[in-house]
Design a protein around this motif. Structure first.
Motif, PDB file in Angstrom:
ATOM      1  N   GLN A 124       0.830  -1.211   0.000  1.00 51.33           N
ATOM      2  CA  GLN A 124       0.000   0.000   0.000  1.00 51.33           C
ATOM      3  C   GLN A 124       0.862   1.258   0.000  1.00 51.33           C
ATOM      4  O   GLN A 124       0.538   2.243  -0.672  1.00 51.33           O
ATOM      5  N   ALA A 125       1.963   1.221   0.753  1.00 54.37           N
ATOM      6  CA  ALA A 125       2.817   2.399   0.868  1.00 54.37           C
ATOM      7  C   ALA A 125       3.558   2.686  -0.443  1.00 54.37           C
ATOM      8  O   ALA A 125       3.740   3.848  -0.813  1.00 54.37           O
ATOM      9  N   MET A 126       3.974   1.650  -1.165  1.00 52.82           N
ATOM     10  CA  MET A 126       4.760   1.838  -2.375  1.00 52.82           C
ATOM     11  C   MET A 126       3.905   2.062  -3.606  1.00 52.82           C
ATOM     12  O   MET A 126       4.328   2.730  -4.553  1.00 52.82           O
ATOM     13  N   GLY A 127       2.700   1.504  -3.635  1.00 50.03           N
ATOM     14  CA  GLY A 127       1.840   1.704  -4.793  1.00 50.03           C
ATOM     15  C   GLY A 127       1.981   0.609  -5.831  1.00 50.03           C
ATOM     16  O   GLY A 127       2.856  -0.270  -5.726  1.00 50.03           O
TER      17      GLY A 127
ATOM     18  N   ASP B  77       1.546   5.546   6.344  1.00 44.18           N
ATOM     19  CA  ASP B  77       2.296   6.789   6.161  1.00 44.18           C
ATOM     20  C   ASP B  77       3.712   6.689   6.721  1.00 44.18           C
ATOM     21  O   ASP B  77       4.670   7.158   6.094  1.00 44.18           O
ATOM     22  N   GLU B  78       3.874   6.097   7.904  1.00 44.07           N
ATOM     23  CA  GLU B  78       5.209   6.027   8.479  1.00 44.07           C
ATOM     24  C   GLU B  78       6.089   5.036   7.721  1.00 44.07           C
ATOM     25  O   GLU B  78       7.296   5.266   7.558  1.00 44.07           O
ATOM     26  N   ILE B  79       5.519   3.954   7.217  1.00 37.63           N
ATOM     27  CA  ILE B  79       6.300   3.020   6.408  1.00 37.63           C
ATOM     28  C   ILE B  79       6.692   3.671   5.087  1.00 37.63           C
ATOM     29  O   ILE B  79       7.830   3.539   4.617  1.00 37.63           O
ATOM     30  N   LYS B  80       5.754   4.385   4.482  1.00 27.49           N
ATOM     31  CA  LYS B  80       6.034   5.073   3.220  1.00 27.49           C
ATOM     32  C   LYS B  80       7.136   6.104   3.398  1.00 27.49           C
ATOM     33  O   LYS B  80       8.051   6.207   2.569  1.00 27.49           O
TER      34      LYS B  80
ATOM     35  N   ALA C 282      11.209  12.409   1.514  1.00 25.12           N
ATOM     36  CA  ALA C 282       9.898  11.944   1.943  1.00 25.12           C
ATOM     37  C   ALA C 282       8.886  12.190   0.831  1.00 25.12           C
ATOM     38  O   ALA C 282       9.022  13.143   0.060  1.00 25.12           O
ATOM     39  N   PRO C 283       7.866  11.347   0.712  1.00 24.38           N
ATOM     40  CA  PRO C 283       6.851  11.562  -0.319  1.00 24.38           C
ATOM     41  C   PRO C 283       6.062  12.820  -0.072  1.00 24.38           C
ATOM     42  O   PRO C 283       5.847  13.230   1.068  1.00 24.38           O
ATOM     43  N   ALA C 284       5.642  13.463  -1.139  1.00 30.04           N
ATOM     44  CA  ALA C 284       4.851  14.684  -1.008  1.00 30.04           C
ATOM     45  C   ALA C 284       3.510  14.359  -0.372  1.00 30.04           C
ATOM     46  O   ALA C 284       2.859  13.377  -0.742  1.00 30.04           O
TER      47      ALA C 284
END
Length: 222
Positions: free
Chosen positions: A51-54, A149-152, A163-165
């Motif tokens: 889920q975090a990576m897409g 969110d924290e894993i991403k 960090a991802p936007a």
């Protein structure tokens, strides 16, 4: 008589040896099927990483170190065999790849800080091999609950250096109706823009009425 007694004892010993071999568990295929391939913690973590990576990334589980590194040219045969034998016995919990090209992007190991896992302490061979091959190695502490969110954020910081936007929850701000002040009408009835002189007069009027408390206005929503 002694020969007969010796033969009988020998026969008993041979029968005992044969019986022990028949009852031995050294069957060449002493296997049974596991109830599940991954533990619940591993499966839950895999779902969160996906889920975090897409969808543009693929997460592969339990990959041998020797499957993602190779022996460099110029290394002696003895040193290469030793290194490969060590790499064959090392596993990474998760490997992140590009879904289309299967290009290796990084690795993840779950670390049990409660002392129940062999990866509690950093493996110098695994860390050294991945560092030499320029493969990012992320060690994440096992805990009951993770957030996507924290894993991403953790993975993006290590793999991409940023960090991802953040994804905005609202597309703009909504101004309440009571905060929209209509423009004043001119003498001819048309709605126009205040002139500089009108602004000066209005500021002077406001200055004279400074002691009048201003009406309380609700703040803009965040």
């Amino acid at each position: 008589m002694e020969l007969i007694l010796f033969a009988m004892i020998s026969l008993v010993v041979v029968v005992a040896l044969l019986a022990s071999r028949l009852n031995d568990n050294s069957f060449p295929f002493p296997f049974d099927r596991k109830s599940a391939i991954f533990t619940p913690a591993e499966k839950n973590f895999q779902n969160l990483v996906e889920q975090a990576m897409g969808p543009q990334y693929r997460i592969v589980n339990r990959v041998r170190l020797s499957d993602i590194v190779t022996i460099r040219n110029g290394v002696s045969s003895k040193a290469g065999q030793t290194a490969k034998a060590n790499a064959d016995n090392k596993y990474l919990d998760f490997v992140i790849c590009d879904r289309d090209t299967m290009k290796l992007l990084g690795t993840i190991d779950l670390v049990d800080t409660q002392g129940k896992g062999y990866k509690m302490k950093k493996d110098w061979f695994v860390s050294g091999a991945l560092e030499a091959a320029s493969i990012p190695h992320i060690r994440i502490k096992i805990k009951p609950n993770y957030s996507v969110d924290e894993i991403k954020s953790c993975i993006h910081n290590r793999l991409f250096g940023q960090a991802p936007a953040p994804i905005p929850k609202f597309k703009g701000r909504v101004i309440p109706a009571n905060m929209v002040k209509p423009r004043t009408k001119q003498a001819n009835g048309d709605v126009g823009v205040l002139t500089a002189a009108a602004v000066t007069n209005e500021l002077a009027a406001n200055k004279n009425t400074a002691n009048i408390p201003a009406p309380r206005v609700a703040a803009l929503p965040h």
